[in-house]
Design a protein around this motif. Structure first.
Motif, PDB file in Angstrom:
ATOM      1  N   ALA A  15      63.348  39.603  74.413  1.00 59.10           N
ATOM      2  CA  ALA A  15      62.431  40.813  74.376  1.00 59.10           C
ATOM      3  C   ALA A  15      61.381  40.539  73.342  1.00 59.10           C
ATOM      4  CB  ALA A  15      63.000  41.738  73.563  1.00 59.10           C
ATOM      5  N   LEU A  16      60.044  40.952  73.880  1.00 62.21           N
ATOM      6  CA  LEU A  16      58.873  40.691  73.089  1.00 62.21           C
ATOM      7  C   LEU A  16      58.507  41.733  72.336  1.00 62.21           C
ATOM      8  CD1 LEU A  16      56.861  38.583  75.709  1.00 62.21           C
ATOM      9  CD2 LEU A  16      58.082  37.743  73.749  1.00 62.21           C
ATOM     10  N   TYR A  17      58.686  42.981  72.995  1.00 62.89           N
ATOM     11  CA  TYR A  17      58.219  44.393  72.477  1.00 62.89           C
ATOM     12  C   TYR A  17      59.030  45.590  73.172  1.00 62.89           C
ATOM     13  CZ  TYR A  17      55.670  47.716  69.871  1.00 62.89           C
ATOM     14  OH  TYR A  17      55.544  48.824  68.657  1.00 62.89           O
ATOM     15  N   PHE A  18      59.235  46.469  72.619  1.00 68.30           N
ATOM     16  CA  PHE A  18      59.818  47.891  72.980  1.00 68.30           C
ATOM     17  C   PHE A  18      58.799  48.724  72.845  1.00 68.30           C
ATOM     18  CE2 PHE A  18      63.656  45.237  72.294  1.00 68.30           C
ATOM     19  CZ  PHE A  18      64.312  45.478  73.376  1.00 68.30           C
ATOM     20  N   SER A  19      58.445  49.667  73.757  1.00 63.79           N
ATOM     21  CA  SER A  19      57.438  50.844  73.510  1.00 63.79           C
ATOM     22  C   SER A  19      57.593  52.088  74.137  1.00 63.79           C
ATOM     23  CB  SER A  19      55.839  50.199  73.494  1.00 63.79           C
ATOM     24  OG  SER A  19      55.019  51.248  73.318  1.00 63.79           O
ATOM     25  N   ARG A  20      57.183  53.109  73.811  1.00 66.25           N
ATOM     26  CA  ARG A  20      57.095  54.522  74.550  1.00 66.25           C
ATOM     27  C   ARG A  20      55.828  54.168  75.343  1.00 66.25           C
ATOM     28  NH1 ARG A  20      61.200  57.588  73.165  1.00 66.25           N
ATOM     29  NH2 ARG A  20      62.070  57.461  71.231  1.00 66.25           N
ATOM     30  N   SER A  21      55.049  53.479  74.922  1.00 69.77           N
ATOM     31  CA  SER A  21      53.588  53.348  75.711  1.00 69.77           C
ATOM     32  C   SER A  21      53.732  52.422  77.078  1.00 69.77           C
ATOM     33  CB  SER A  21      52.469  52.669  74.840  1.00 69.77           C
ATOM     34  OG  SER A  21      52.097  53.619  73.733  1.00 69.77           O
ATOM     35  N   LEU A  44      63.505  48.005  67.350  1.00 62.52           N
ATOM     36  CA  LEU A  44      62.226  47.230  66.743  1.00 62.52           C
ATOM     37  C   LEU A  44      62.830  46.915  65.412  1.00 62.52           C
ATOM     38  CD1 LEU A  44      59.239  49.888  68.210  1.00 62.52           C
ATOM     39  CD2 LEU A  44      60.093  47.287  68.817  1.00 62.52           C
ATOM     40  N   ARG A  45      63.524  47.576  64.760  1.00 60.88           N
ATOM     41  CA  ARG A  45      63.948  46.977  63.315  1.00 60.88           C
ATOM     42  C   ARG A  45      64.424  45.715  63.470  1.00 60.88           C
ATOM     43  NH1 ARG A  45      69.113  50.003  60.702  1.00 60.88           N
ATOM     44  NH2 ARG A  45      68.074  51.670  61.875  1.00 60.88           N
ATOM     45  N   ALA A  46      65.380  45.549  64.442  1.00 62.52           N
ATOM     46  CA  ALA A  46      65.972  44.154  64.700  1.00 62.52           C
ATOM     47  C   ALA A  46      64.782  42.892  65.139  1.00 62.52           C
ATOM     48  CB  ALA A  46      66.880  44.022  65.708  1.00 62.52           C
ATOM     49  N   LEU A  47      63.984  43.658  65.936  1.00 64.95           N
ATOM     50  CA  LEU A  47      62.813  42.500  66.397  1.00 64.95           C
ATOM     51  C   LEU A  47      62.020  42.172  65.216  1.00 64.95           C
ATOM     52  CD1 LEU A  47      62.583  41.509  69.460  1.00 64.95           C
ATOM     53  CD2 LEU A  47      60.928  43.286  69.704  1.00 64.95           C
ATOM     54  N   GLU A  48      61.559  43.103  64.400  1.00 64.67           N
ATOM     55  CA  GLU A  48      60.645  42.844  63.447  1.00 64.67           C
ATOM     56  C   GLU A  48      61.196  42.106  62.372  1.00 64.67           C
ATOM     57  OE1 GLU A  48      57.578  45.477  61.636  1.00 64.67           O
ATOM     58  OE2 GLU A  48      59.072  46.866  62.376  1.00 64.67           O
ATOM     59  N   ALA A  49      62.626  42.099  62.103  1.00 65.24           N
ATOM     60  CA  ALA A  49      63.330  41.223  61.416  1.00 65.24           C
ATOM     61  C   ALA A  49      63.483  39.561  61.927  1.00 65.24           C
ATOM     62  CB  ALA A  49      64.682  41.636  60.928  1.00 65.24           C
ATOM     63  N   GLY A  50      63.219  39.374  63.073  1.00 65.67           N
ATOM     64  CA  GLY A  50      63.295  38.118  63.618  1.00 65.67           C
ATOM     65  C   GLY A  50      64.299  37.947  64.407  1.00 65.67           C
ATOM     66  N   SER A  97      62.128  49.811  59.546  1.00 69.67           N
ATOM     67  CA  SER A  97      60.841  49.130  59.604  1.00 69.67           C
ATOM     68  C   SER A  97      59.831  50.076  60.160  1.00 69.67           C
ATOM     69  CB  SER A  97      60.871  47.906  60.775  1.00 69.67           C
ATOM     70  OG  SER A  97      60.815  48.496  62.007  1.00 69.67           O
ATOM     71  N   ALA A  98      58.475  49.490  59.903  1.00 66.70           N
ATOM     72  CA  ALA A  98      57.328  50.260  60.260  1.00 66.70           C
ATOM     73  C   ALA A  98      57.081  50.477  61.553  1.00 66.70           C
ATOM     74  CB  ALA A  98      55.990  49.490  59.803  1.00 66.70           C
ATOM     75  N   LEU A  99      57.342  49.721  62.446  1.00 62.33           N
ATOM     76  CA  LEU A  99      57.234  49.656  63.801  1.00 62.33           C
ATOM     77  C   LEU A  99      58.340  50.697  64.596  1.00 62.33           C
ATOM     78  CD1 LEU A  99      56.477  46.153  65.209  1.00 62.33           C
ATOM     79  CD2 LEU A  99      55.052  48.183  65.149  1.00 62.33           C
ATOM     80  N   GLU A 100      59.622  50.609  63.935  1.00 67.06           N
ATOM     81  CA  GLU A 100      60.659  51.511  64.164  1.00 67.06           C
ATOM     82  C   GLU A 100      60.243  53.058  63.815  1.00 67.06           C
ATOM     83  OE1 GLU A 100      65.360  52.384  62.823  1.00 67.06           O
ATOM     84  OE2 GLU A 100      64.137  51.032  61.884  1.00 67.06           O
ATOM     85  N   ARG A 101      59.467  53.124  62.664  1.00 70.22           N
ATOM     86  CA  ARG A 101      59.278  54.439  62.149  1.00 70.22           C
ATOM     87  C   ARG A 101      58.310  55.201  63.340  1.00 70.22           C
ATOM     88  NH1 ARG A 101      59.642  52.406  57.124  1.00 70.22           N
ATOM     89  NH2 ARG A 101      57.557  51.997  56.975  1.00 70.22           N
ATOM     90  N   ALA A 102      57.178  54.211  63.487  1.00 70.74           N
ATOM     91  CA  ALA A 102      56.179  54.520  64.520  1.00 70.74           C
ATOM     92  C   ALA A 102      56.416  54.861  65.919  1.00 70.74           C
ATOM     93  CB  ALA A 102      55.056  53.420  64.589  1.00 70.74           C
ATOM     94  N   GLU A 103      57.422  54.132  66.417  1.00 71.89           N
ATOM     95  CA  GLU A 103      57.819  54.391  67.877  1.00 71.89           C
ATOM     96  C   GLU A 103      59.164  55.108  68.049  1.00 71.89           C
ATOM     97  OE1 GLU A 103      56.640  53.061  70.837  1.00 71.89           O
ATOM     98  OE2 GLU A 103      55.582  51.366  70.435  1.00 71.89           O
ATOM     99  N   ARG A 104      59.813  55.329  66.829  1.00 73.16           N
ATOM    100  CA  ARG A 104      61.232  56.056  66.822  1.00 73.16           C
ATOM    101  C   ARG A 104      62.112  55.343  67.702  1.00 73.16           C
ATOM    102  NH1 ARG A 104      61.527  57.030  62.105  1.00 73.16           N
ATOM    103  NH2 ARG A 104      63.361  57.757  62.603  1.00 73.16           N
ATOM    104  N   LEU A 105      62.338  53.949  67.577  1.00 74.07           N
ATOM    105  CA  LEU A 105      63.098  52.877  68.293  1.00 74.07           C
ATOM    106  C   LEU A 105      63.689  52.001  67.499  1.00 74.07           C
ATOM    107  CD1 LEU A 105      60.529  52.041  71.337  1.00 74.07           C
ATOM    108  CD2 LEU A 105      62.410  53.823  71.186  1.00 74.07           C
ATOM    109  N   GLU A 106      65.006  52.302  67.363  1.00 76.08           N
ATOM    110  CA  GLU A 106      65.740  51.279  66.326  1.00 76.08           C
ATOM    111  C   GLU A 106      65.854  49.969  66.646  1.00 76.08           C
ATOM    112  OE1 GLU A 106      70.000  52.517  66.328  1.00 76.08           O
ATOM    113  OE2 GLU A 106      69.767  53.603  68.277  1.00 76.08           O
TER     114      GLU A 106
END
Length: 246
Positions: A149-155, A205-211, A194-203
């Motif tokens: 996974a590279l990124y998850f988004s509502r966009s 992204l917390r794991a993805l941001e942490a590597g 994480s910041a991205l988790e808060r922005a997208e409301r997708l949990e």
């Protein structure tokens, strides 16, 4: 290695009131999801995790195993992590977070995610049209060639700059099922929001941001889950047809 499936269920919901107890074609949404999980051969144990008396009573009414969790969890991942502790999951066990609003999940894709769960694995299905791709209620995932996974988004991702006949290729809808090694789930739940988790409301992204590596298992197109009030009539129609065929 054991495989434990946990369905986290809470009574509150921002979009559909009392969502797990929503009646659909003669059963609750929670029961339909439990039945979908019960049809998957990869699981050694299936448990509903909740902090609510009504949900527990409903689940015991269709003979599901229930574990009671704390009421202060901010995400399904956190609730599943506590449930894994209460169930005594070993570090090498795979714990599957099977979200209780996904009654149409493809069992073969789930089994593939379980097999691929070196750390975390999840599922994606093709997106069929522009409306689904553009809807913020539909979570999209961008996937590398090796399945990461590279990124998850509502966009709407990936954005196709140049119009072409195959412009819809690579558009994937994320399906809310995660297969995690117990050790990885514990790490994920211990991370701060994480910041991205808060922005997208997708949990996730917390794991993805942490590597953390999240493998994305590709499955066939399936009916989307139940996220918005408009989804209820569609889900009831599909489940009614399924009940008649069954």
């Amino acid at each position: 290695m054991g495989v434990i499936c946990v369905l986290p269920a809470r009574i509150s919901s921002t979009r559909i009131s009392r969502k797990p107890l929503q009646p659909l074609a003669g059963r609750t949404l929670l029961e339909w999801c439990w039945r979908a999980a019960s049809a998957i051969r990869a699981f050694d144990r299936i448990v509903i995790a909740t902090d609510n008396d009504e949900i527990e009573g409903c689940a015991r009414g269709f003979d599901a195993e229930v574990v009671r969790t704390r009421p202060d969890h901010l995400s399904g991942t956190d609730r599943v992590d506590e449930a894994a502790d209460l169930l005594g999951a070993a570090e090498d066990d795979v714990v599957v977070n099977f979200q209780a609003d996904e009654p149409f999940v493809d069992g073969g894709a789930v089994e593939g995610a379980v097999r691929s769960a070196r750390e975390v694995a999840t599922i994606a299905a093709p997106i069929r049209g522009d409306h689904e791709w553009r809807s913020p209620a539909v979570v999209k995932v961008a996937r590398a060639a090796d399945g990461r996974a590279l990124y998850f988004s509502r966009s709407p991702i990936p954005f196709t700059r140049d119009a072409s006949p195959d412009g819809t290729r690579g558009r994937l809808r994320h399906v809310g099922v995660y297969a995690c090694r117990r050790s990885a789930l514990k790490r994920w739940a211990a991370l701060p929001e994480s910041a991205l988790e808060r922005a997208e409301r997708l949990e996730q992204l917390r794991a993805l941001e942490a590597g953390m590596r999240i493998h994305v298992e590709l499955g066939p197109w399936t009916e989307p889950g139940v996220d918005l009030p408009a989804d209820i009539a569609r889900a009831e129609r599909v489940l009614s047809s399924k009940e008649v065929r069954g």
